[in-house]
Scaffold this active site. Structure first.
Site, PDB file in Angstrom:
ATOM      1  N   LYS A  13       1.627  93.384 -16.125  1.00  0.00           N
ATOM      2  CA  LYS A  13       1.270  94.306 -14.919  1.00  0.00           C
ATOM      3  C   LYS A  13       0.146  95.167 -15.394  1.00  0.00           C
ATOM      4  CE  LYS A  13       5.365  95.399 -14.508  1.00  0.00           C
ATOM      5  NZ  LYS A  13       6.378  94.769 -15.428  1.00  0.00           N
ATOM      6  N   ARG A  88      10.868  99.502  -8.285  1.00  0.00           N
ATOM      7  CA  ARG A  88      11.575  98.459  -8.964  1.00  0.00           C
ATOM      8  C   ARG A  88      12.944  98.304  -8.223  1.00  0.00           C
ATOM      9  NH1 ARG A  88       9.048  99.489 -14.131  1.00  0.00           N
ATOM     10  NH2 ARG A  88       9.786  97.961 -15.859  1.00  0.00           N
ATOM     11  N   ARG A 127       3.334  92.852 -28.721  1.00  0.00           N
ATOM     12  CA  ARG A 127       2.818  94.158 -27.928  1.00  0.00           C
ATOM     13  C   ARG A 127       2.548  95.275 -28.922  1.00  0.00           C
ATOM     14  NH1 ARG A 127       4.348  96.063 -22.215  1.00  0.00           N
ATOM     15  NH2 ARG A 127       6.667  96.051 -23.175  1.00  0.00           N
ATOM     16  N   ARG A 160       6.422  99.635 -29.027  1.00  0.00           N
ATOM     17  CA  ARG A 160       7.220 100.209 -28.240  1.00  0.00           C
ATOM     18  C   ARG A 160       8.891 100.407 -28.731  1.00  0.00           C
ATOM     19  NH1 ARG A 160       5.861  99.308 -21.973  1.00  0.00           N
ATOM     20  NH2 ARG A 160       7.902  98.850 -21.843  1.00  0.00           N
ATOM     21  N   ARG A 171      16.480  94.004 -20.351  1.00  0.00           N
ATOM     22  CA  ARG A 171      15.371  94.237 -19.265  1.00  0.00           C
ATOM     23  C   ARG A 171      15.303  93.135 -18.457  1.00  0.00           C
ATOM     24  NH1 ARG A 171      10.700  96.358 -22.868  1.00  0.00           N
ATOM     25  NH2 ARG A 171       9.549  96.530 -20.972  1.00  0.00           N
TER      26      ARG A 171
HETATM   27  P1  AP5 Z   1       1.935  94.223 -20.440  1.00  0.00           P
HETATM   28  O1  AP5 Z   1       0.631  94.390 -19.721  1.00  0.00           O
HETATM   29  O2  AP5 Z   1       2.170  95.573 -21.285  1.00  0.00           O
HETATM   30  O3  AP5 Z   1       2.983  94.012 -19.351  1.00  0.00           O
HETATM   31  P2  AP5 Z   1       3.747  94.567 -18.348  1.00  0.00           P
HETATM   32  O4  AP5 Z   1       4.267  93.883 -17.480  1.00  0.00           O
HETATM   33  O5  AP5 Z   1       2.926  95.993 -17.848  1.00  0.00           O
HETATM   34  O6  AP5 Z   1       4.867  94.928 -19.287  1.00  0.00           O
HETATM   35  P3  AP5 Z   1       5.969  96.459 -19.543  1.00  0.00           P
HETATM   36  O7  AP5 Z   1       6.862  96.131 -20.378  1.00  0.00           O
HETATM   37  O8  AP5 Z   1       5.091  97.723 -19.686  1.00  0.00           O
HETATM   38  O9  AP5 Z   1       6.502  96.459 -18.176  1.00  0.00           O
HETATM   39  P4  AP5 Z   1       7.900  97.007 -17.915  1.00  0.00           P
HETATM   40  O10 AP5 Z   1       8.057  96.866 -16.516  1.00  0.00           O
HETATM   41  O11 AP5 Z   1       9.291  96.457 -18.352  1.00  0.00           O
HETATM   42  O12 AP5 Z   1       7.697  98.411 -18.640  1.00  0.00           O
HETATM   43  P5  AP5 Z   1       7.400  99.819 -18.141  1.00  0.00           P
HETATM   44  O13 AP5 Z   1       6.631 100.644 -18.995  1.00  0.00           O
HETATM   45  O14 AP5 Z   1       7.046  99.843 -16.474  1.00  0.00           O
HETATM   46  O15 AP5 Z   1       1.800  92.884 -21.088  1.00  0.00           O
HETATM   47  C1  AP5 Z   1       2.622  92.719 -22.117  1.00  0.00           C
HETATM   48  C2  AP5 Z   1       1.999  92.254 -23.617  1.00  0.00           C
HETATM   49  O16 AP5 Z   1       1.782  91.000 -23.256  1.00  0.00           O
HETATM   50  C3  AP5 Z   1       1.184  93.015 -24.168  1.00  0.00           C
HETATM   51  O17 AP5 Z   1       1.200  92.736 -25.478  1.00  0.00           O
HETATM   52  C4  AP5 Z   1      -0.286  92.340 -23.687  1.00  0.00           C
HETATM   53  O18 AP5 Z   1      -1.294  92.507 -24.684  1.00  0.00           O
HETATM   54  C5  AP5 Z   1       0.321  91.048 -23.482  1.00  0.00           C
HETATM   55  N1  AP5 Z   1      -0.583  90.022 -22.496  1.00  0.00           N
HETATM   56  C6  AP5 Z   1      -0.853  90.725 -21.252  1.00  0.00           C
HETATM   57  N2  AP5 Z   1      -1.269  89.739 -20.541  1.00  0.00           N
HETATM   58  C7  AP5 Z   1      -1.301  88.368 -21.367  1.00  0.00           C
HETATM   59  C8  AP5 Z   1      -1.737  87.201 -21.136  1.00  0.00           C
HETATM   60  N3  AP5 Z   1      -2.181  86.779 -19.828  1.00  0.00           N
HETATM   61  N4  AP5 Z   1      -1.568  86.278 -22.218  1.00  0.00           N
HETATM   62  C9  AP5 Z   1      -0.901  86.677 -23.344  1.00  0.00           C
HETATM   63  N5  AP5 Z   1      -0.631  87.957 -23.559  1.00  0.00           N
HETATM   64  C10 AP5 Z   1      -0.761  88.709 -22.659  1.00  0.00           C
HETATM   65  O19 AP5 Z   1       8.956 100.456 -17.835  1.00  0.00           O
HETATM   66  C11 AP5 Z   1       9.815 100.941 -19.086  1.00  0.00           C
HETATM   67  C12 AP5 Z   1      11.000 101.348 -18.765  1.00  0.00           C
HETATM   68  O20 AP5 Z   1      10.772 102.712 -18.008  1.00  0.00           O
HETATM   69  C13 AP5 Z   1      11.815 100.307 -17.808  1.00  0.00           C
HETATM   70  O21 AP5 Z   1      12.741  99.580 -18.555  1.00  0.00           O
HETATM   71  C14 AP5 Z   1      12.998 101.911 -17.148  1.00  0.00           C
HETATM   72  O22 AP5 Z   1      13.745 101.871 -18.075  1.00  0.00           O
HETATM   73  C15 AP5 Z   1      11.735 102.690 -16.895  1.00  0.00           C
HETATM   74  N6  AP5 Z   1      11.133 102.668 -15.640  1.00  0.00           N
HETATM   75  C16 AP5 Z   1       9.782 102.395 -15.336  1.00  0.00           C
HETATM   76  N7  AP5 Z   1       9.556 102.497 -14.034  1.00  0.00           N
HETATM   77  C17 AP5 Z   1      10.600 102.684 -13.439  1.00  0.00           C
HETATM   78  C18 AP5 Z   1      11.144 102.459 -12.102  1.00  0.00           C
HETATM   79  N8  AP5 Z   1      10.434 102.390 -11.198  1.00  0.00           N
HETATM   80  N9  AP5 Z   1      12.391 102.924 -11.938  1.00  0.00           N
HETATM   81  C19 AP5 Z   1      13.379 102.995 -12.972  1.00  0.00           C
HETATM   82  N10 AP5 Z   1      13.084 102.838 -14.137  1.00  0.00           N
HETATM   83  C20 AP5 Z   1      11.790 102.643 -14.423  1.00  0.00           C
END
Ligand code: AP5
Length: 216
Positions: A13, A88, A127, A160, A171
């Protein structure tokens, strides 16, 4: 353009949101990045959020919703935005609908990046993220031009805290229980676009852009 990015943790994402944000010249709003910034700055909110994030749990809805509402009224969101990692849960989606209605605006599309759980574990293990701007890389699949250095801002890349295998599995469970129902929610609203998220980064970006073009 007002877009929501949906998908499992690690589905890409953030990677795709950054590309779309540059293409449409609209801000990428990542709630995960906002919390990580608060953690880094040791704010009260950061302390609270860290307790949940380190366990792979969602931060409580009320804390997240206020942050997003305040962010959406900022000047740079006037021409659109990309929400990355929000909503979410169904209650978050309902609160977002209410807030947008009050602002007199609507979402255009919810883009669901679909990646199987097995691929996710591999992606998370490799990552690396920028400490400063949050840009995301992979040691094998999405390398920065210079190892360990962010292409966007030149800061150091780190792993991270919540990318440990056990936390990633937690997760993913939380995603399937609490976030996946949003796919149906936006399908019913008629704005869902599901894109195959397996392939290289540019290929997926092309799929998203085509889907946006075809479903204008
Ligand atoms: P990346 O682009 O980083 O993936 P992502 O979907 O953004 O992953 P996140 O882990 O950031 O999502 P998340 O939703 O768990 O975390 P968030 O920070 O929102 O890609 C992942 C990896 O794959 C990278 O290394 C990238 O380079 C690689 N990649 C990308 N595309 C690729 C491809 N096509 N092929 C191969 N490799 C590829 O949230 C973290 C925490 O914050 C949550 O767990 C929660 O505790 C809290 N939080 C955040 N938002 C909320 C909310 N709305 N409500 C409640 N808690 C929340």
């Amino acid at each position: 353009m007002r877009i929501i990015m949906l998908g499992a943790p690690g589905a890409g994402k953030g990677t795709q949101a950054l590309l779309l944000s540059k293409k449409f010249n609209i801000p990428q709003i990542s709630t995960g990045d906002i919390f990580r910034m608060h953690i880094k700055n040791k704010t009260e909110l950061g302390k609270k959020a860290k307790e949940y994030m380190d366990k792979g749990l969602l931060v409580p809805d009320d804390l997240v919703v206020e942050i997003v509402k305040n962010r959406l009224i900022e000047e740079d969101c006037k021409n659109g935005f990309i929400l990355d990692g929000f909503p979410r849960t169904i209650p978050q989606a309902e609160e977002l609908d209410k807030a947008l209605e009050e602002m007199g605006i609507k979402l255009d599309k919810a883009i669901n990046v679909n990646v199987p759980d097995d691929n996710i574990i591999v992606r998370m293990a490799g990552r690396r993220v920028c400490k400063k701007c949050g840009a995301s890389y992979h040691i094998k699949y999405n390398k920065p031009s210079q190892e360990g250095i962010c292409d966007e801002c030149g800061s150091n890349l780190v792993q991270r805290d919540d990318d440990k295998e056990e936390t990633v599995k937690k997760r993913l469970n939380v995603y399937h229980e609490q976030t996946r129902p949003l796919i149906e929610y936006y399908e019913k609203m008629g704005i869902l676009l599901t894109v195959d998220g397996v392939g290289d980064v540019d290929e997926i970006n092309n799929r998203i852009q085509k889907a946006l073009e075809v479903n204008k």
